[in-house]
Design a protein around this motif. Structure first.
Motif, PDB file in Angstrom:
ATOM      1  N   VAL A 120       0.852  -1.196   0.000  1.00 56.37           N
ATOM      2  CA  VAL A 120       0.000   0.000   0.000  1.00 56.37           C
ATOM      3  C   VAL A 120       0.885   1.242   0.000  1.00 56.37           C
ATOM      4  O   VAL A 120       1.872   1.309   0.740  1.00 56.37           O
ATOM      5  CB  VAL A 120      -0.893   0.051   1.262  1.00 56.37           C
ATOM      6  CG1 VAL A 120      -1.944   1.154   1.124  1.00 56.37           C
ATOM      7  CG2 VAL A 120      -1.557  -1.288   1.513  1.00 56.37           C
ATOM      8  N   LEU A 148       0.706   5.715  -0.166  1.00 54.07           N
ATOM      9  CA  LEU A 148      -0.155   6.866   0.134  1.00 54.07           C
ATOM     10  C   LEU A 148       0.376   8.089  -0.591  1.00 54.07           C
ATOM     11  O   LEU A 148       1.597   8.293  -0.652  1.00 54.07           O
ATOM     12  CB  LEU A 148      -0.142   7.107   1.648  1.00 54.07           C
ATOM     13  CG  LEU A 148      -0.950   8.294   2.173  1.00 54.07           C
ATOM     14  CD1 LEU A 148      -2.444   8.126   1.900  1.00 54.07           C
ATOM     15  CD2 LEU A 148      -0.701   8.457   3.682  1.00 54.07           C
ATOM     16  N   CYS A 171       3.817  11.383  -6.426  1.00 55.69           N
ATOM     17  CA  CYS A 171       3.115  11.780  -5.193  1.00 55.69           C
ATOM     18  C   CYS A 171       3.006  10.607  -4.214  1.00 55.69           C
ATOM     19  O   CYS A 171       2.814  10.808  -3.019  1.00 55.69           O
ATOM     20  CB  CYS A 171       1.724  12.298  -5.524  1.00 55.69           C
ATOM     21  SG  CYS A 171       1.767  13.857  -6.436  1.00 55.69           S
ATOM     22  N   PHE A 172       3.122   9.391  -4.734  1.00 53.55           N
ATOM     23  CA  PHE A 172       3.033   8.211  -3.864  1.00 53.55           C
ATOM     24  C   PHE A 172       4.428   7.856  -3.360  1.00 53.55           C
ATOM     25  O   PHE A 172       4.980   6.813  -3.696  1.00 53.55           O
ATOM     26  CB  PHE A 172       2.405   7.030  -4.626  1.00 53.55           C
ATOM     27  CG  PHE A 172       0.965   7.263  -4.983  1.00 53.55           C
ATOM     28  CD1 PHE A 172      -0.049   6.965  -4.082  1.00 53.55           C
ATOM     29  CD2 PHE A 172       0.620   7.810  -6.211  1.00 53.55           C
ATOM     30  CE1 PHE A 172      -1.384   7.194  -4.412  1.00 53.55           C
ATOM     31  CE2 PHE A 172      -0.711   8.040  -6.542  1.00 53.55           C
ATOM     32  CZ  PHE A 172      -1.714   7.732  -5.643  1.00 53.55           C
ATOM     33  N   PHE A 173       4.999   8.732  -2.532  1.00 52.69           N
ATOM     34  CA  PHE A 173       6.384   8.530  -2.065  1.00 52.69           C
ATOM     35  C   PHE A 173       6.427   7.827  -0.708  1.00 52.69           C
ATOM     36  O   PHE A 173       7.496   7.619  -0.167  1.00 52.69           O
ATOM     37  CB  PHE A 173       7.139   9.864  -2.029  1.00 52.69           C
ATOM     38  CG  PHE A 173       6.497  10.930  -1.185  1.00 52.69           C
ATOM     39  CD1 PHE A 173       6.707  10.978   0.191  1.00 52.69           C
ATOM     40  CD2 PHE A 173       5.681  11.891  -1.770  1.00 52.69           C
ATOM     41  CE1 PHE A 173       6.115  11.965   0.968  1.00 52.69           C
ATOM     42  CE2 PHE A 173       5.077  12.880  -0.997  1.00 52.69           C
ATOM     43  CZ  PHE A 173       5.293  12.915   0.374  1.00 52.69           C
ATOM     44  N   ARG A 174       5.245   7.476  -0.170  1.00 52.82           N
ATOM     45  CA  ARG A 174       5.186   6.757   1.108  1.00 52.82           C
ATOM     46  C   ARG A 174       4.571   5.393   0.909  1.00 52.82           C
ATOM     47  O   ARG A 174       3.590   5.252   0.177  1.00 52.82           O
ATOM     48  CB  ARG A 174       4.325   7.533   2.109  1.00 52.82           C
ATOM     49  CG  ARG A 174       4.949   8.830   2.547  1.00 52.82           C
ATOM     50  CD  ARG A 174       4.025   9.608   3.460  1.00 52.82           C
ATOM     51  NE  ARG A 174       2.891  10.175   2.740  1.00 52.82           N
ATOM     52  CZ  ARG A 174       1.946  10.923   3.308  1.00 52.82           C
ATOM     53  NH1 ARG A 174       1.996  11.164   4.604  1.00 52.82           N
ATOM     54  NH2 ARG A 174       0.958  11.416   2.598  1.00 52.82           N
ATOM     55  N   ARG A 175       5.140   4.379   1.555  1.00 52.44           N
ATOM     56  CA  ARG A 175       4.516   3.067   1.509  1.00 52.44           C
ATOM     57  C   ARG A 175       4.393   2.519   2.931  1.00 52.44           C
ATOM     58  O   ARG A 175       5.140   2.934   3.828  1.00 52.44           O
ATOM     59  CB  ARG A 175       5.312   2.121   0.607  1.00 52.44           C
ATOM     60  CG  ARG A 175       6.673   1.789   1.113  1.00 52.44           C
ATOM     61  CD  ARG A 175       7.408   0.860   0.147  1.00 52.44           C
ATOM     62  NE  ARG A 175       8.772   0.655   0.608  1.00 52.44           N
ATOM     63  CZ  ARG A 175       9.752   0.176  -0.136  1.00 52.44           C
ATOM     64  NH1 ARG A 175       9.535  -0.139  -1.397  1.00 52.44           N
ATOM     65  NH2 ARG A 175      10.958   0.005   0.361  1.00 52.44           N
ATOM     66  N   LEU A 176       3.469   1.613   3.081  1.00 52.42           N
ATOM     67  CA  LEU A 176       3.201   1.061   4.402  1.00 52.42           C
ATOM     68  C   LEU A 176       4.217  -0.031   4.714  1.00 52.42           C
ATOM     69  O   LEU A 176       4.420  -0.954   3.917  1.00 52.42           O
ATOM     70  CB  LEU A 176       1.775   0.485   4.431  1.00 52.42           C
ATOM     71  CG  LEU A 176       1.208   0.139   5.802  1.00 52.42           C
ATOM     72  CD1 LEU A 176       1.155   1.362   6.710  1.00 52.42           C
ATOM     73  CD2 LEU A 176      -0.185  -0.447   5.642  1.00 52.42           C
ATOM     74  N   ARG A 177       4.832   0.100   5.889  1.00 56.00           N
ATOM     75  CA  ARG A 177       5.813  -0.887   6.305  1.00 56.00           C
ATOM     76  C   ARG A 177       5.736  -1.026   7.826  1.00 56.00           C
ATOM     77  O   ARG A 177       5.860  -0.039   8.531  1.00 56.00           O
ATOM     78  CB  ARG A 177       7.208  -0.409   5.880  1.00 56.00           C
ATOM     79  CG  ARG A 177       8.211  -1.520   5.807  1.00 56.00           C
ATOM     80  CD  ARG A 177       9.532  -0.993   5.240  1.00 56.00           C
ATOM     81  NE  ARG A 177      10.552  -2.006   5.373  1.00 56.00           N
ATOM     82  CZ  ARG A 177      10.853  -2.901   4.445  1.00 56.00           C
ATOM     83  NH1 ARG A 177      10.230  -2.877   3.289  1.00 56.00           N
ATOM     84  NH2 ARG A 177      11.790  -3.810   4.670  1.00 56.00           N
ATOM     85  N   GLY A 182       3.243  -1.300   9.680  1.00 55.84           N
ATOM     86  CA  GLY A 182       2.171  -0.500  10.273  1.00 55.84           C
ATOM     87  C   GLY A 182       2.372   1.004  10.215  1.00 55.84           C
ATOM     88  O   GLY A 182       1.576   1.756  10.777  1.00 55.84           O
ATOM     89  N   LYS A 183       3.443   1.454   9.541  1.00 55.96           N
ATOM     90  CA  LYS A 183       3.685   2.899   9.446  1.00 55.96           C
ATOM     91  C   LYS A 183       4.009   3.316   8.016  1.00 55.96           C
ATOM     92  O   LYS A 183       4.538   2.522   7.239  1.00 55.96           O
ATOM     93  CB  LYS A 183       4.861   3.293  10.350  1.00 55.96           C
ATOM     94  CG  LYS A 183       4.500   3.220  11.813  1.00 55.96           C
ATOM     95  CD  LYS A 183       5.629   3.686  12.699  1.00 55.96           C
ATOM     96  CE  LYS A 183       5.173   3.619  14.163  1.00 55.96           C
ATOM     97  NZ  LYS A 183       6.296   3.625  15.093  1.00 55.96           N
ATOM     98  N   TRP A 184       3.747   4.589   7.696  1.00 53.57           N
ATOM     99  CA  TRP A 184       4.102   5.114   6.388  1.00 53.57           C
ATOM    100  C   TRP A 184       5.577   5.456   6.377  1.00 53.57           C
ATOM    101  O   TRP A 184       6.070   6.169   7.249  1.00 53.57           O
ATOM    102  CB  TRP A 184       3.281   6.358   6.050  1.00 53.57           C
ATOM    103  CG  TRP A 184       1.822   6.082   6.012  1.00 53.57           C
ATOM    104  CD1 TRP A 184       0.886   6.545   6.890  1.00 53.57           C
ATOM    105  CD2 TRP A 184       1.120   5.256   5.079  1.00 53.57           C
ATOM    106  NE1 TRP A 184      -0.349   6.063   6.549  1.00 53.57           N
ATOM    107  CE2 TRP A 184      -0.245   5.272   5.445  1.00 53.57           C
ATOM    108  CE3 TRP A 184       1.499   4.497   3.964  1.00 53.57           C
ATOM    109  CZ2 TRP A 184      -1.230   4.566   4.753  1.00 53.57           C
ATOM    110  CZ3 TRP A 184       0.524   3.796   3.270  1.00 53.57           C
ATOM    111  CH2 TRP A 184      -0.809   3.834   3.658  1.00 53.57           C
TER     112      TRP A 184
END
Lengths: 131, 131
Positions: A80, A82, B107-113, B115-117
């Motif tokens: 996922v 964001l 813009c999607f420079f964060r991913r879930l890892r 339980g956190k971005w």
């Protein structure tokens, strides 16, 4: 990929729901082909995170649906992402059979060519045999 | 990729605007990396098709904007795809410098890892020097 419910609820604070919804863009986790675009409200996001299976909010039927609940063509979450303003999520999923109810692997089975929409993918199943 | 205005207006009939908008998912035309998600009204779609440069409708500012009008980071259209229900478009574009106003290519420079971005991309520019 799954998280526990408490973690899922904490993640809500990073999301910026507009009219109660975020946009979900869904890709095949291996090829990165874009499969579909849909929307999630808080509950659809929580259910997706907790079960690891994609859930959406249907704007036309005004209810939560699990992708594949009729067809069996579920989507298992692998990753996922964001976006910067928190109103769009990008999901990499393991897609069973095909994403599109018209039988194509991706809902984006038409592309613009010489001013017209042209189908460029092959059907993976016959919709009348599934729905 | 561009089309003449008459063709652009004919293409409108394939689109299914919801509250006056369709969702635009934008990818880098070479790597297919998803860069951003935004919205288009009829006029933003027409301007995009006729100029070959991405235009959007800003839901917060309630006006049409050309991506890159401030930063110069324009997006040139290379290919357009349409989804099954006509309410989402997928654009492959040639992105100047970077798509995100925070300096990242996507813009999607964060991913879930765990339980956190987590930020997993490197900045391509310093936002304070551009905006």
């Amino acid at each position: 990929m799954r998280v526990d419910e408490q973690t899922a609820r904490q993640l809500l604070s990073s999301l910026n729901f507009k009219d109660g919804l975020v946009t979900a863009v869904v890709r095949d986790w291996r090829t990165k082909q874009v499969l579909m675009v849909a929307h999630q409200n808080e509950e659809a996001f929580i259910r997706t995170m907790v079960t690891g299976i994609m859930h959406y909010w249907s704007r036309s039927r005004k209810k939560i649906w699990m992708k594949g609940e009729t067809s069996g063509h579920i989507q298992r979450v692998r990753r996922v992402y964001l976006d910067c303003d928190g109103d769009s999520l990008l999901y990499d999923v393991e897609q069973k059979i095909a994403a599109c109810h018209e039988g194509y692997f991706s809902c984006f089975f038409r592309r613009l060519r010489k001013g017209k929409w042209q189908i460029y993918l092959k059907r993976r199943f016959n919709p009348s045999e599934v729905y």
